[in-house]
Design a protein around this motif. Sequence first.
Motif, PDB file in Angstrom:
ATOM      1  N   ALA A 154      51.804  25.616  50.746  1.00 58.42           N
ATOM      2  CA  ALA A 154      51.222  24.422  50.134  1.00 58.42           C
ATOM      3  C   ALA A 154      50.867  23.451  51.245  1.00 58.42           C
ATOM      4  O   ALA A 154      51.517  23.422  52.294  1.00 58.42           O
ATOM      5  N   ILE A 155      49.837  22.658  51.012  1.00 56.18           N
ATOM      6  CA  ILE A 155      49.425  21.640  51.972  1.00 56.18           C
ATOM      7  C   ILE A 155      49.697  20.276  51.353  1.00 56.18           C
ATOM      8  O   ILE A 155      49.168  19.956  50.290  1.00 56.18           O
ATOM      9  N   HIS A 156      50.537  19.502  51.998  1.00 57.13           N
ATOM     10  CA  HIS A 156      50.972  18.218  51.454  1.00 57.13           C
ATOM     11  C   HIS A 156      50.247  17.061  52.125  1.00 57.13           C
ATOM     12  O   HIS A 156      50.179  16.982  53.350  1.00 57.13           O
ATOM     13  N   THR A 157      49.743  16.172  51.303  1.00 56.27           N
ATOM     14  CA  THR A 157      49.016  15.001  51.793  1.00 56.27           C
ATOM     15  C   THR A 157      49.643  13.716  51.260  1.00 56.27           C
ATOM     16  O   THR A 157      48.990  12.681  51.222  1.00 56.27           O
ATOM     17  N   ASP A 158      50.905  13.785  50.848  1.00 59.09           N
ATOM     18  CA  ASP A 158      51.568  12.619  50.268  1.00 59.09           C
ATOM     19  C   ASP A 158      52.239  11.743  51.318  1.00 59.09           C
ATOM     20  O   ASP A 158      52.947  10.796  50.987  1.00 59.09           O
ATOM     21  N   THR A 159      52.049  12.059  52.594  1.00 56.28           N
ATOM     22  CA  THR A 159      52.549  11.225  53.686  1.00 56.28           C
ATOM     23  C   THR A 159      51.385  10.906  54.622  1.00 56.28           C
ATOM     24  O   THR A 159      50.276  11.407  54.438  1.00 56.28           O
ATOM     25  N   ASP A 160      51.654  10.099  55.645  1.00 55.80           N
ATOM     26  CA  ASP A 160      50.599   9.745  56.594  1.00 55.80           C
ATOM     27  C   ASP A 160      50.119  10.959  57.383  1.00 55.80           C
ATOM     28  O   ASP A 160      48.993  10.990  57.874  1.00 55.80           O
ATOM     29  N   LYS A 161      50.981  11.952  57.547  1.00 58.24           N
ATOM     30  CA  LYS A 161      50.658  13.148  58.333  1.00 58.24           C
ATOM     31  C   LYS A 161      50.474  14.345  57.399  1.00 58.24           C
ATOM     32  O   LYS A 161      51.419  14.765  56.731  1.00 58.24           O
ATOM     33  N   ILE A 162      49.277  14.874  57.343  1.00 58.92           N
ATOM     34  CA  ILE A 162      49.053  16.087  56.562  1.00 58.92           C
ATOM     35  C   ILE A 162      49.868  17.220  57.178  1.00 58.92           C
ATOM     36  O   ILE A 162      49.933  17.362  58.400  1.00 58.92           O
ATOM     37  N   HIS A 163      50.541  18.010  56.354  1.00 62.39           N
ATOM     38  CA  HIS A 163      51.392  19.081  56.852  1.00 62.39           C
ATOM     39  C   HIS A 163      51.459  20.191  55.817  1.00 62.39           C
ATOM     40  O   HIS A 163      51.002  20.038  54.679  1.00 62.39           O
TER      41      HIS A 163
END
Length: 298
Positions: free
Chosen positions: A224-233
């Motif tokens: 999964a690709i998470h974009t819920d923080t300042d850093k996409i990870h």
Amino acid sequence: MINCPPGMPFDECLKRQMTSKQGSPSSSSHSSSGFSKPVISTHSYSSGGSHHSFGASHSASIGGGSSFHMNFGKNTITTASQNKSSSIANNTSKGGIVVNKQTVIVKSNFEMAGRLNKQGKRNSAKTLGSHASASLTYMENHGARDLQNDPSLSHIYDENGERMSKDEFEKLKEELNAGIDAFRRTVIDVGQSELDRDDMNRLVRESLQEFQEKSGKQFEYVYAIHTDTDKIHAHVLSHGKSHEINMTKEHLQLFKHTVGEKTNELLQEQKLENDRDQSFEKQMDQSNDKENQNSLSI
């Protein structure tokens, strides 16, 4: 300075160079295989409700080109790989890989059925499967705010980089809950603000595919690709036989190295594309100015 012969794979070139340095005082930390014994970040992380903090600052822009630094031992080695510039610096105390002045962060946690855990218990294959299923649910529930809300699709990507359907997602959870030998949770944060979801999708998929080819490891994975923080990870869940999921420090360093190379490739491609766009815009502006001058002279 290391000059790789044309056509020689980068890893083979690096391994030969490091092997040739064996026996000298500056290369005493290298193993007989050409790899050193690097310090790897393999911190455990919670798959519960709280989000993971990476604790690294990423602020640099791409600038004139991407630099690639890798730590294998105490010595500093600088390498220029074919058709792209890659600077590799070794430092055992840090054990990091740096691309474009940003540290590549890879955190990994491994669980195996029958192995004694920190609580002094040995998890069964079924218990292990429930842990993997819970991790998958966490991956699904976080960080999808930039995706269109399609009720038929999950937020999990398969090995082909395609979003799994909700039915496929539920079927995978059932398979995991039935019991597995081993699984691994991995978090990847390359710290590059220039990369978007599509870039990260490609980076994770190609890194995993190339790692399996290089290492000989065979396992199933989703991510999964998470974009819920300042850093996409990205979060990766891999599962399979215990000997395929279990990794040595050299395996983990190889994976970080592969992620670093892929990050560097993406940034180089992005820079070339931006340069082409700027060149085209400049040509169009010059052409428009010339047409305006001609029209004024008539």
